[in-house]
Motif scaffolding. Structure first.
Motif, PDB file in Angstrom:
ATOM      1  N   UNK A   1      66.004  78.273  27.335  1.00 35.99           N
ATOM      2  CA  UNK A   1      65.285  77.004  27.225  1.00 35.99           C
ATOM      3  C   UNK A   1      66.101  75.981  26.439  1.00 35.99           C
ATOM      4  N   UNK A   2      66.701  76.426  25.343  1.00 33.42           N
ATOM      5  CA  UNK A   2      67.507  75.516  24.524  1.00 33.42           C
ATOM      6  C   UNK A   2      68.704  74.981  25.308  1.00 33.42           C
ATOM      7  N   UNK A   3      69.404  75.870  26.003  1.00 36.25           N
ATOM      8  CA  UNK A   3      70.576  75.460  26.784  1.00 36.25           C
ATOM      9  C   UNK A   3      70.164  74.553  27.938  1.00 36.25           C
ATOM     10  N   UNK A   4      69.049  74.858  28.574  1.00 39.72           N
ATOM     11  CA  UNK A   4      68.550  74.025  29.665  1.00 39.72           C
ATOM     12  C   UNK A   4      68.299  72.596  29.196  1.00 39.72           C
ATOM     13  N   UNK A   5      67.663  72.466  28.041  1.00 42.76           N
ATOM     14  CA  UNK A   5      67.379  71.137  27.511  1.00 42.76           C
ATOM     15  C   UNK A   5      68.654  70.404  27.122  1.00 42.76           C
ATOM     16  N   UNK A   6      69.610  71.145  26.580  1.00 40.19           N
ATOM     17  CA  UNK A   6      70.875  70.528  26.177  1.00 40.19           C
ATOM     18  C   UNK A   6      71.659  70.039  27.390  1.00 40.19           C
ATOM     19  N   UNK A   7      71.755  70.889  28.414  1.00 40.95           N
ATOM     20  CA  UNK A   7      72.578  70.550  29.588  1.00 40.95           C
ATOM     21  C   UNK A   7      71.941  69.444  30.415  1.00 40.95           C
ATOM     22  N   UNK A   8      70.676  69.640  30.814  1.00 40.40           N
ATOM     23  CA  UNK A   8      70.031  68.693  31.727  1.00 40.40           C
ATOM     24  C   UNK A   8      69.414  67.495  31.014  1.00 40.40           C
ATOM     25  N   UNK A   9      69.125  67.641  29.737  1.00 45.31           N
ATOM     26  CA  UNK A   9      68.525  66.535  29.003  1.00 45.31           C
ATOM     27  C   UNK A   9      69.493  65.759  28.140  1.00 45.31           C
ATOM     28  N   UNK A  10      70.780  66.198  28.117  1.00 48.21           N
ATOM     29  CA  UNK A  10      71.718  65.515  27.229  1.00 48.21           C
ATOM     30  C   UNK A  10      73.143  65.465  27.792  1.00 48.21           C
ATOM     31  N   UNK A  11      73.777  66.624  27.956  1.00 49.21           N
ATOM     32  CA  UNK A  11      75.205  66.660  28.299  1.00 49.21           C
ATOM     33  C   UNK A  11      75.480  66.087  29.684  1.00 49.21           C
ATOM     34  N   UNK A  12      74.818  66.618  30.711  1.00 47.49           N
ATOM     35  CA  UNK A  12      75.060  66.152  32.080  1.00 47.49           C
ATOM     36  C   UNK A  12      74.747  64.665  32.249  1.00 47.49           C
ATOM     37  N   UNK A  13      73.618  64.175  31.739  1.00 50.40           N
ATOM     38  CA  UNK A  13      73.349  62.742  31.851  1.00 50.40           C
ATOM     39  C   UNK A  13      74.407  61.877  31.158  1.00 50.40           C
ATOM     40  N   UNK A  14      74.871  62.300  29.965  1.00 48.74           N
ATOM     41  CA  UNK A  14      75.840  61.464  29.262  1.00 48.74           C
ATOM     42  C   UNK A  14      77.181  61.440  29.990  1.00 48.74           C
ATOM     43  N   UNK A  15      77.512  62.513  30.698  1.00 46.51           N
ATOM     44  CA  UNK A  15      78.742  62.523  31.497  1.00 46.51           C
ATOM     45  C   UNK A  15      78.619  61.508  32.643  1.00 46.51           C
TER      46      UNK A  15
END
Length: 340
Positions: free
Chosen positions: A200-214
């Motif tokens: 859950x933590x990784x999901x939120x980090x990747x889809x809610x932060x890292x991927x969008x900022x890229x």
């Protein structure tokens, strides 16, 4: 008896891994008076400003203005923020009473809304960034293909995806009786889903932060390169608004993601305190957007006196880009490249 500190803090409620036996008592129930009072005051302020500000944005963007790509996206952002702010009173009461009195449904729903708000907000900002990028890089194509129907489909998909990827957090929420205080508390039980904590933590980090900022960074790179080569007169107002919204979102949510990642390995009291503060900071994002719409105009001295008109002005992506006449091809390019 385990002495490990609890797990993730969401929606102002302390979360625990109740697969441990026996579980520890929630620190929110034993928080200092100063800490509890501060949290309550912060959330009350966010609630009042968020409800008033986002309601104003919805009224202006939804009923007072012509529907455009910008107004549809900003209207959706305001709806998302208003929905989240409307759930804050439940968490405020939870902090004051130091127990959960609203039942299982609201325990799940209040946390669920927070993360739907997080995902939908960043996905909408991605849509705005991509739209601005297309307008600058491919002005003629953008004029022919940037239709209201397509942007509404994109916004709808952003909401659907946000809801779907927020479901795991909904499932692991539960109401139990605290073993020490013997009162009902709203917690997260990662044991309800196997290996769910890290996932859950990784999901939120990747889809809610890292991927969008890229994606947003790539769009900004294209926009900046194109604008540097464009010598035409242009208004930077929409670009400023977009930049402010994106910067505010990432500043607000970055500490939360840092602390949730840290908390997986280090269950320390200072991490839990930082996590609690980061949730409050993330919540603050939901009440700031209306003020960014109002304050990012050109006339700084008048911003406090023209709040409503500034919000409407910030949405206007059809403004004049110059006074001189241009050829038809230049007009097409200017219309889409100046409103960044």
């Amino acid at each position: 008896m385990t002495t490990e500190m609890p797990y993730v803090n969401e929606s102002t409620t302390w979360d625990y891994d109740y697969s441990e036996d026996p579980p520890v008592s929630p620190p929110v129930q034993g928080c200092s008076e100063v800490g509890c009072v501060t949290l309550v005051l912060v959330y009350v302020l966010i609630f009042v400003l968020g409800v008033c500000g986002n309601t104003t944005v919805i009224w202006i963007a939804g009923f007072k203005m012509k529907k455009t790509v910008n107004t549809i996206c900003y209207l959706s952002l305001a709806i998302s923020d208003l929905l989240f702010c409307s759930c804050l009173p439940f968490n405020i009461v939870n902090i004051v009473h130091k127990k959960w009195i609203f039942g299982l449904f609201m325990c799940k729903f209040a946390s669920f809304v927070m993360f739907v708000n997080m995902y939908s907000s960043i996905f909408l900002l991605v849509i705005i960034s991509v739209d601005r990028c297309v307008s600058v890089a491919f002005p003629v194509w953008g004029q022919n293909n940037r239709t209201l129907k397509r942007v509404m489909i994109a916004v709808f998909l952003a909401w659907v995806i946000s809801i779907i990827i927020s479901v795991p957090g909904l499932i692991v929420r539960d109401v139990i009786i605290a073993p020490i205080e013997q009162v009902l508390i709203c917690v997260i039980r990662y044991d309800l889903l196997s290996n769910s904590h890290t996932a859950i933590v990784v999901n939120r980090l990747v889809f809610g932060f890292v991927l969008p900022i890229v994606i947003i960074s790539l769009c900004y790179s294209v926009i900046i390169i194109k604008l540097q080569t464009n010598r035409m007169a242009r208004s930077s107002k929409p670009f400023k608004v977009m930049t402010a919204l994106i910067a505010t979102f990432f500043i607000s949510w970055l500490p939360y993601h840092v602390f949730t990642l840290t908390e997986i390995k280090f269950k320390l009291q200072i991490v839990q305190q930082g996590l609690s503060a980061s949730v409050a900071l993330a919540s603050l994002n939901s009440c700031l957007n209306p003020f960014l719409y109002a304050f990012m105009g050109r006339d700084f001295k008048d911003k406090c006196w023209n709040f409503l008109s500034r919000i409407e002005n910030a949405f206007d992506d059809e403004g004049k880009s110059g006074t001189s006449k241009r050829t038809s091809s230049s007009q097409v390019y200017s219309k889409h490249s100046t409103n960044v």
